[in-house]
Design a protein around this motif. Sequence first.
Motif, PDB file in Angstrom:
ATOM      1  N   LEU A  43       0.830  -1.204   0.000  1.00 24.62           N
ATOM      2  CA  LEU A  43       0.000   0.000   0.000  1.00 24.62           C
ATOM      3  C   LEU A  43       0.865   1.255   0.000  1.00 24.62           C
ATOM      4  O   LEU A  43       1.743   1.391   0.844  1.00 24.62           O
ATOM      5  N   PRO A  44       0.626   2.177  -0.910  1.00 25.62           N
ATOM      6  CA  PRO A  44       1.382   3.423  -0.846  1.00 25.62           C
ATOM      7  C   PRO A  44       0.992   4.205   0.405  1.00 25.62           C
ATOM      8  O   PRO A  44      -0.175   4.177   0.814  1.00 25.62           O
ATOM      9  N   TYR A  45       1.971   4.865   1.012  1.00 21.02           N
ATOM     10  CA  TYR A  45       1.699   5.542   2.283  1.00 21.02           C
ATOM     11  C   TYR A  45       0.668   6.663   2.118  1.00 21.02           C
ATOM     12  O   TYR A  45       0.010   7.060   3.064  1.00 21.02           O
ATOM     13  N   GLN A  46       0.491   7.133   0.876  1.00 18.03           N
ATOM     14  CA  GLN A  46      -0.472   8.225   0.656  1.00 18.03           C
ATOM     15  C   GLN A  46      -1.888   7.822   1.067  1.00 18.03           C
ATOM     16  O   GLN A  46      -2.697   8.672   1.414  1.00 18.03           O
ATOM     17  N   VAL A  47      -2.158   6.506   1.022  1.00 16.30           N
ATOM     18  CA  VAL A  47      -3.501   6.052   1.317  1.00 16.30           C
ATOM     19  C   VAL A  47      -3.859   6.279   2.792  1.00 16.30           C
ATOM     20  O   VAL A  47      -4.974   6.654   3.122  1.00 16.30           O
ATOM     21  N   THR A  48      -2.880   6.081   3.671  1.00 13.60           N
ATOM     22  CA  THR A  48      -3.169   6.245   5.089  1.00 13.60           C
ATOM     23  C   THR A  48      -2.802   7.645   5.610  1.00 13.60           C
ATOM     24  O   THR A  48      -3.108   7.981   6.745  1.00 13.60           O
ATOM     25  N   LEU A  49      -2.169   8.411   4.745  1.00 14.91           N
ATOM     26  CA  LEU A  49      -1.636   9.719   5.158  1.00 14.91           C
ATOM     27  C   LEU A  49      -2.713  10.632   5.752  1.00 14.91           C
ATOM     28  O   LEU A  49      -2.549  11.199   6.834  1.00 14.91           O
ATOM     29  N   ILE A  50      -3.826  10.765   5.031  1.00 19.40           N
ATOM     30  CA  ILE A  50      -4.838  11.745   5.420  1.00 19.40           C
ATOM     31  C   ILE A  50      -5.599  11.328   6.688  1.00 19.40           C
ATOM     32  O   ILE A  50      -5.714  12.124   7.612  1.00 19.40           O
ATOM     33  N   PRO A  51      -6.070  10.056   6.755  1.00 23.70           N
ATOM     34  CA  PRO A  51      -6.719   9.664   8.014  1.00 23.70           C
ATOM     35  C   PRO A  51      -5.781   9.775   9.216  1.00 23.70           C
ATOM     36  O   PRO A  51      -6.225  10.173  10.301  1.00 23.70           O
ATOM     37  N   LEU A  52      -4.497   9.464   9.014  1.00 21.00           N
ATOM     38  CA  LEU A  52      -3.570   9.591  10.136  1.00 21.00           C
ATOM     39  C   LEU A  52      -3.431  11.051  10.546  1.00 21.00           C
ATOM     40  O   LEU A  52      -3.405  11.378  11.733  1.00 21.00           O
ATOM     41  N   PHE A  53      -3.369  11.930   9.559  1.00 22.95           N
ATOM     42  CA  PHE A  53      -3.297  13.356   9.876  1.00 22.95           C
ATOM     43  C   PHE A  53      -4.543  13.788  10.656  1.00 22.95           C
ATOM     44  O   PHE A  53      -4.446  14.496  11.664  1.00 22.95           O
TER      45      PHE A  53
END
Lengths: 297, 330
Positions: B171-181
């Motif tokens: 999974l590219p990290y961009q996928v989880t980036l926004i929810p983590l933010f």
Amino acid sequence: MTRAERRNLRNGLLFASPYLVGFTAFMLYPLAASIYFSFCEYNVIHAPIRIGLANFRVLFFDDARFWRALYNTCFYTAFSVPLGLGVSIGLAMLLHRKVRGLAVFRTVFFLPSIVPIVASSVLWLWVLNPDSGLLNGMLRQMLGIDGPGWLADTSWSKPSLILMSAWGVGGAMVIFLAGLADVPQVLYEVAEIDGAGPWGKFRNVTLPMLTPTILFNLVMGLITSFQYFTQAYVMTGGKGGPDDSTLFYCLYLYRNSFMYLRMGYASAMAWLLFAVILAATLVVLVSSKRWVYYHGE
Amino acid sequence: MASNRNRSWPGLILLVALSGLFISPFVWMLSTSLKHESRIFSRPGEPPQWIPTTEKMDAEGRRLVTYQGQTGADLGRADTGRHALLVDGQEIQAWPEEFEIQQQLGLHWQNYVSAFEMMDFMVNLRNTLFICFSAVLGTVLSCSLVAYSFARIPWKGRNAVFVLCLATMMLPYQVTLIPLFALYSKLGWVGSFKPLIAPYLFGTPFYIFLLRQFFMGIPQDLSAAARIDGCSEFGIFARIVMPLSKAALATTALFMFLFQWGDFLNPLIYLQDSRQYTLAIALQQFQSQNESAWGPLMAMSTAITVPIIALFFLTQRTFIQGIALTGLKG
């Protein structure tokens, strides 16, 4: 379940518990949230509002910059990945000759790949400076040509970044070196008896034996280059200029999420990125059955 | 290729030429970082200057303070401008033909001083080291525990969890980036080091995989013998497996350190106050505010790069082996 099995299960879960917790908090929850956000309008400050497929519809039909970013990224990938493979195989072949001072040469080629990307990007900004940069200076001095404006020129900005990417192939080179060391010497001897010259040995022994390593580096290269971000951010001040010519997919994704606060839209973009990477990887893996040779199978 | 050993002059020449090409940006960086501002920008037609010369002297020891004074055109002459020379503390003007320039090696360390001052280097360094060491410690501890579970404890469902762990690497990290933010901003963590460290306390799939591969290679007999002697599972982990895995642990620590030292995206998103900046983000911010201060910029880039190069020389074998290990077994 026997006592030993139960003990193993307890210990196994206990030892794995950091990951199980981490997976839930930093992977499972964000994944679910990201899917949800991609169907929402969301700016972090207010609660997400469901808007169905609108994000995807806008991306596909109304956002020219999205297509521009996708095109730029594919362009970069299409040139930097094969170039990187070629350069790293070439360097590995040269180093594999067991020349004197091997460690020195290996270090020189490897170092650029471990330098912090921000530092190497700032450095290359200066190397590519149209007036006082090293590259144009050398072009003028050695070949008498006036170099282009590189990053300032829409038609040279992507080639500049591709050129810079070839400088950082040290990691792949080291992997190829290890791959070369695993090629059985006897195969070269057989090829020599069969009258193969250096090119014949490369074409018929080295290259086939390296194909598993090429596959690995190709897949890694694809994944990294679709996620190309830091260099583009640093070297264009986060703008992707001139004229969107270096607006790469992840840069546009970043701008959407953290500058325009269109988090739902950016989530949709992230999932499309995943789809693109997955598709590219699958194509490579499926095709690899035709061109990857596993010795000993 | 043993048959080619020591025989290929063209190969060697090519190697030397290519390594010159690869190293030239570094030399250029170092050279620029030691140049006086007046020597950084080349005049039209001037070849790149590799050796920093801060000041120029003529044969009589008169110091050239400005390279170009009034232009020749201003004085009714068609040739190049007059130069200002410093003689006994007094500036005099002279035409180029009236003195002979001698290039003098002059290292302009001032770039480093101004870069360090403008960037709050020590604060940035402390932040970077704090994040690096926390993440390294967290990664080594958590990943080795998890890897031990995957490699050496046969528990029900283990393989499924391991495959899941590997799959998340896709999974590219961009996928989880926004929810983590979003998560961190709800927790009030944005603007602190917490989002940069917390995820690394729970294991990172790549290093779990690397350590698992290594742990698998340690003979099971050692564990069995210890178990007969009444050693607990944690005892086997801590006293047998870990001491035998120094190489793999060192690789993990090294790669994580390197990653954190240069990481850009996470500090960019989560750090807001310049007092919290890491070196990488501070350099980028400095660059965006001083776009043509190439002397201090190159000084800063050098200062960030040199520790990594030093680290490489100290740990060269761990490095090369580690990369080969991850590459070949991946």
